[in-house]
Design an enzyme around this catalytic site. Sequence first.
Site, PDB file in Angstrom:
ATOM      1  N   CYS A  47      47.215  34.729  11.049  1.00  0.00           N
ATOM      2  CA  CYS A  47      48.134  35.847  10.809  1.00  0.00           C
ATOM      3  C   CYS A  47      47.517  36.967   9.973  1.00  0.00           C
ATOM      4  O   CYS A  47      47.848  38.142  10.154  1.00  0.00           O
ATOM      5  CB  CYS A  47      49.406  35.360  10.115  1.00  0.00           C
ATOM      6  SG  CYS A  47      50.014  33.766  10.716  1.00  0.00           S
ATOM      7  N   CYS A  50      45.981  40.492  11.222  1.00  0.00           N
ATOM      8  CA  CYS A  50      46.860  41.624  11.569  1.00  0.00           C
ATOM      9  C   CYS A  50      47.796  42.019  10.429  1.00  0.00           C
ATOM     10  O   CYS A  50      48.079  43.188  10.220  1.00  0.00           O
ATOM     11  CB  CYS A  50      47.696  41.286  12.803  1.00  0.00           C
ATOM     12  SG  CYS A  50      46.709  41.231  14.305  1.00  0.00           S
ATOM     13  N   HIS A  51      48.351  41.018   9.708  1.00  0.00           N
ATOM     14  CA  HIS A  51      49.380  41.343   8.709  1.00  0.00           C
ATOM     15  C   HIS A  51      48.821  41.549   7.300  1.00  0.00           C
ATOM     16  O   HIS A  51      49.543  42.032   6.427  1.00  0.00           O
ATOM     17  CB  HIS A  51      50.441  40.238   8.671  1.00  0.00           C
ATOM     18  CG  HIS A  51      51.174  40.067   9.966  1.00  0.00           C
ATOM     19  ND1 HIS A  51      52.207  40.894  10.359  1.00  0.00           N
ATOM     20  CD2 HIS A  51      51.001  39.183  10.983  1.00  0.00           C
ATOM     21  CE1 HIS A  51      52.645  40.505  11.550  1.00  0.00           C
ATOM     22  NE2 HIS A  51      51.920  39.475  11.957  1.00  0.00           N
ATOM     23  N   MET A  88      52.841  40.936  19.069  1.00  0.00           N
ATOM     24  CA  MET A  88      52.930  39.671  18.329  1.00  0.00           C
ATOM     25  C   MET A  88      52.794  38.516  19.327  1.00  0.00           C
ATOM     26  O   MET A  88      53.548  38.428  20.294  1.00  0.00           O
ATOM     27  CB  MET A  88      54.288  39.596  17.617  1.00  0.00           C
ATOM     28  CG  MET A  88      54.621  38.234  17.043  1.00  0.00           C
ATOM     29  SD  MET A  88      53.745  37.870  15.505  1.00  0.00           S
ATOM     30  CE  MET A  88      54.539  36.326  15.054  1.00  0.00           C
ATOM     31  N   HIS A 327      40.453  51.148  12.461  1.00  0.00           N
ATOM     32  CA  HIS A 327      40.019  49.832  12.928  1.00  0.00           C
ATOM     33  C   HIS A 327      38.616  49.907  13.532  1.00  0.00           C
ATOM     34  O   HIS A 327      37.643  49.830  12.823  1.00  0.00           O
ATOM     35  CB  HIS A 327      41.058  49.255  13.897  1.00  0.00           C
ATOM     36  CG  HIS A 327      40.854  47.807  14.199  1.00  0.00           C
ATOM     37  ND1 HIS A 327      41.172  46.817  13.317  1.00  0.00           N
ATOM     38  CD2 HIS A 327      40.332  47.193  15.278  1.00  0.00           C
ATOM     39  CE1 HIS A 327      40.843  45.642  13.833  1.00  0.00           C
ATOM     40  NE2 HIS A 327      40.345  45.841  15.028  1.00  0.00           N
ATOM     41  N   HIS A 370      42.420  50.645  21.181  1.00  0.00           N
ATOM     42  CA  HIS A 370      41.454  49.622  20.765  1.00  0.00           C
ATOM     43  C   HIS A 370      40.171  49.859  21.558  1.00  0.00           C
ATOM     44  O   HIS A 370      39.973  49.283  22.622  1.00  0.00           O
ATOM     45  CB  HIS A 370      42.025  48.219  21.018  1.00  0.00           C
ATOM     46  CG  HIS A 370      41.257  47.139  20.323  1.00  0.00           C
ATOM     47  ND1 HIS A 370      40.018  46.731  20.745  1.00  0.00           N
ATOM     48  CD2 HIS A 370      41.530  46.414  19.212  1.00  0.00           C
ATOM     49  CE1 HIS A 370      39.581  45.776  19.917  1.00  0.00           C
ATOM     50  NE2 HIS A 370      40.486  45.576  18.981  1.00  0.00           N
TER      51      HIS A 370
HETATM   52 FE1  DHE Z   1      37.515  41.928  16.409  1.00  0.00          FE
HETATM   53  C1  DHE Z   1      34.987  44.299  16.494  1.00  0.00           C
HETATM   54  C2  DHE Z   1      38.585  43.185  13.462  1.00  0.00           C
HETATM   55  C3  DHE Z   1      40.313  39.986  16.649  1.00  0.00           C
HETATM   56  C4  DHE Z   1      36.204  40.359  19.121  1.00  0.00           C
HETATM   57  N1  DHE Z   1      36.888  43.457  15.199  1.00  0.00           N
HETATM   58  C5  DHE Z   1      35.850  44.338  15.422  1.00  0.00           C
HETATM   59  C6  DHE Z   1      35.792  45.304  14.348  1.00  0.00           C
HETATM   60  C7  DHE Z   1      36.806  44.980  13.479  1.00  0.00           C
HETATM   61  C8  DHE Z   1      37.497  43.827  14.022  1.00  0.00           C
HETATM   62  C9  DHE Z   1      37.146  45.692  12.185  1.00  0.00           C
HETATM   63  C10 DHE Z   1      34.805  46.446  14.222  1.00  0.00           C
HETATM   64  C11 DHE Z   1      33.543  46.000  13.556  1.00  0.00           C
HETATM   65  C12 DHE Z   1      32.482  47.093  13.475  1.00  0.00           C
HETATM   66  O1  DHE Z   1      32.258  47.795  14.479  1.00  0.00           O
HETATM   67  O2  DHE Z   1      31.863  47.241  12.406  1.00  0.00           O
HETATM   68  N2  DHE Z   1      39.188  41.662  15.277  1.00  0.00           N
HETATM   69  C13 DHE Z   1      39.414  42.267  14.092  1.00  0.00           C
HETATM   70  C14 DHE Z   1      40.682  41.820  13.548  1.00  0.00           C
HETATM   71  O3  DHE Z   1      41.153  42.121  12.396  1.00  0.00           O
HETATM   72  C15 DHE Z   1      41.383  41.057  14.596  1.00  0.00           C
HETATM   73  C16 DHE Z   1      42.444  41.949  15.214  1.00  0.00           C
HETATM   74  C17 DHE Z   1      42.165  39.861  14.168  1.00  0.00           C
HETATM   75  C18 DHE Z   1      41.417  38.808  13.447  1.00  0.00           C
HETATM   76  O4  DHE Z   1      42.078  37.954  12.856  1.00  0.00           O
HETATM   77  O5  DHE Z   1      40.193  38.816  13.449  1.00  0.00           O
HETATM   78  C19 DHE Z   1      40.227  40.841  15.582  1.00  0.00           C
HETATM   79  N3  DHE Z   1      38.159  40.435  17.676  1.00  0.00           N
HETATM   80  C20 DHE Z   1      39.316  39.762  17.584  1.00  0.00           C
HETATM   81  C21 DHE Z   1      39.419  38.737  18.598  1.00  0.00           C
HETATM   82  O6  DHE Z   1      40.393  37.928  18.764  1.00  0.00           O
HETATM   83  C22 DHE Z   1      38.217  38.831  19.454  1.00  0.00           C
HETATM   84  C23 DHE Z   1      38.614  39.266  20.859  1.00  0.00           C
HETATM   85  C24 DHE Z   1      37.486  37.510  19.616  1.00  0.00           C
HETATM   86  C25 DHE Z   1      36.775  37.019  18.408  1.00  0.00           C
HETATM   87  O7  DHE Z   1      35.564  36.805  18.554  1.00  0.00           O
HETATM   88  O8  DHE Z   1      37.391  36.835  17.362  1.00  0.00           O
HETATM   89  C26 DHE Z   1      37.440  39.927  18.720  1.00  0.00           C
HETATM   90  N4  DHE Z   1      35.893  42.271  17.583  1.00  0.00           N
HETATM   91  C27 DHE Z   1      35.518  41.480  18.638  1.00  0.00           C
HETATM   92  C28 DHE Z   1      34.296  42.016  19.211  1.00  0.00           C
HETATM   93  C29 DHE Z   1      33.955  43.165  18.470  1.00  0.00           C
HETATM   94  C30 DHE Z   1      34.975  43.295  17.446  1.00  0.00           C
HETATM   95  C31 DHE Z   1      33.585  41.444  20.426  1.00  0.00           C
HETATM   96  C32 DHE Z   1      32.755  44.098  18.669  1.00  0.00           C
HETATM   97  C33 DHE Z   1      32.963  44.970  19.839  1.00  0.00           C
HETATM   98  C34 DHE Z   1      31.808  45.924  20.053  1.00  0.00           C
HETATM   99  O9  DHE Z   1      31.547  46.205  21.242  1.00  0.00           O
HETATM  100  O10 DHE Z   1      31.189  46.390  19.086  1.00  0.00           O
END
Ligand code: DHE
Length: 550
Positions: A47, A50-51, A88, A327, A370
Amino acid sequence: DGPAAAYEPSMTTLAQINVEIPGRKADDPVMTQDEYNEAKTIYFQRCAGCHGVLRKGATGKPLTPDITREHGYDYLQSFITYGSPAGMPNWGTSGELTEAQVDMMARYVMLDPPAPPEFGMPEMKESWKVIVKPEDRPTKKMNDLDLDNLMSVTLRDAGQVALIDANSYEIKTVIDTGYAVHISRISASGRYLFVIGRDAKVDMIDLWMEVPATVAEIKVGSEARSIETSKFEGWEDKYAIAGSYWPPQYVIMDGETLEPLKIVSTRGNVYDEQTYHPEPRVASIVASHYHPEFIVNVKETGKILMVDYTDLKNLKTTEIEAERFLHDGGFDSTKRYFLVAANARGKVAVVDTKEDKLVALIETGGQTPHPGRGANFVHPVFGPVWATSHLGDDSVALIGTDPEGHPDQAWKLVDSFLALGGGSLFIKTHPSSTHLYVDAPLNPEAEVSASVAVFDISKMTGDTETDPEFTTLPIGEWAGIPEGQPRVVQPEFNKDGSEVWFSVWNAKDKQSAIVVVDDKTLELKTVIKDPRLITPTGKFNVLNTRADTY
Ligand code: DHE
């Protein structure tokens, strides 16, 4: 009353403030210590992203007890069970949480949030390890890998990255990293690969070793998502920076050893209301190509910090007021402008990294943009544009990025059209491709979440009344996975832009895969399957990531 009186602490004022008796309140929901511990763990795993840790809200709604108690137990219990179309997840009906766990979480969020411990220099130093000292590392590349065509693939639930050779599709090595490793970034020289886990563990991998391996590691907090390295001319590979969610701060580290050098808290006032926020988390970080600066995006306060890394002792930062809930984002094709989604505000902020100024705040017309790093291409009518898809609906937004050649379109929403469905996370193209790929991994329909929409850029007419057509690639079906409900996530190109890779992300006890598609023909090229490929999500091509090509 002499001048000394001014230095007396104002006891009367403090003494007059009424505060509630700390500890348990009369109408607190009843929870055993065991239930509380389990609920706390679930909250931080599922949680808090996001929260927020302190539940002040960001991508998800605020969940402080004043609000949750107003809603009441029944409302919370059903919301957690069924979710909402706004994003959610349906934790109960999807089976991810049991009925008893949902019940526990509804009671838990009615209690005050516990604040986890801080994490400063002593804790960082204690976790910091140089596994291979710089002087003991190779002086030249010791392997025959085509480093520019290597893919660093996140194996999320295994807490590992797989390094896959994109020429032979062979897994060259699998490296242990932090828990639920989030992203990979590459040093300016292309030698070092940095990965950061959700648990804020950073691993620095030397790609010159015979078999690439971790040469230094550190923990920079207890929750984190971003890592980057210095890229400005003369400062290549000098520093690394990691941003954390908890504690809310960033740390600048030595680029060869990860020695922590400077920790800066991001707590402070929200840019517009100028009220204090206790948890402004660090979201994406990129390295400027125009100045020796890191661009640090602070989510809850809506500030973009241009952190000058030339003098860490006398740190200069330009603080840009942008929009709340920053983000993810990326550069335009010239790498001068940085575009970042203020996701819960439905906007994209644009910063000129040459002038260090906000250029525009653009409504994308969709819900929760996103972009990942976004997608840059030359539109046949509108010229150079940057694109984002949306988590909350099925739209793709195009923003003009060429103030010189196309001033009428620059920093405006020039077109918006529909792709496969809501729940999109990433969009991608490459300078040598004429295709725009849009995923939808969080779409509730299994078929949609396992497919990808492909637009032919050359056929985009600029008629904003008619949506361009797209082809649907059944990537999940192509993977031929017998069990589970895999989601297809994050397109990533190989080094020359001839192939695009997709993760077919299944549960951790089920088979996953990577599907490689020929960009010209949109035909299946190959499926990479291997028992080591557990929950692949992000993929990072060394050359494209290093050069910010997307
Ligand atoms: Fe991410 C990038 C935060 C959930 C896969 N993710 C990012 C970035 C942030 C972030 C701040 C940018 C980083 C940067 O560029 O410096 N992500 C979050 C969360 O807060 C969130 C919503 C919830 C959490 O609890 O983490 C979240 N993210 C996910 C997933 O569920 C994903 C799909 C699968 C996983 O691996 O957790 C996921 N996030 C990714 C990926 C990137 C990413 C693959 C980089 C993408 C890119 O092309 O640069």
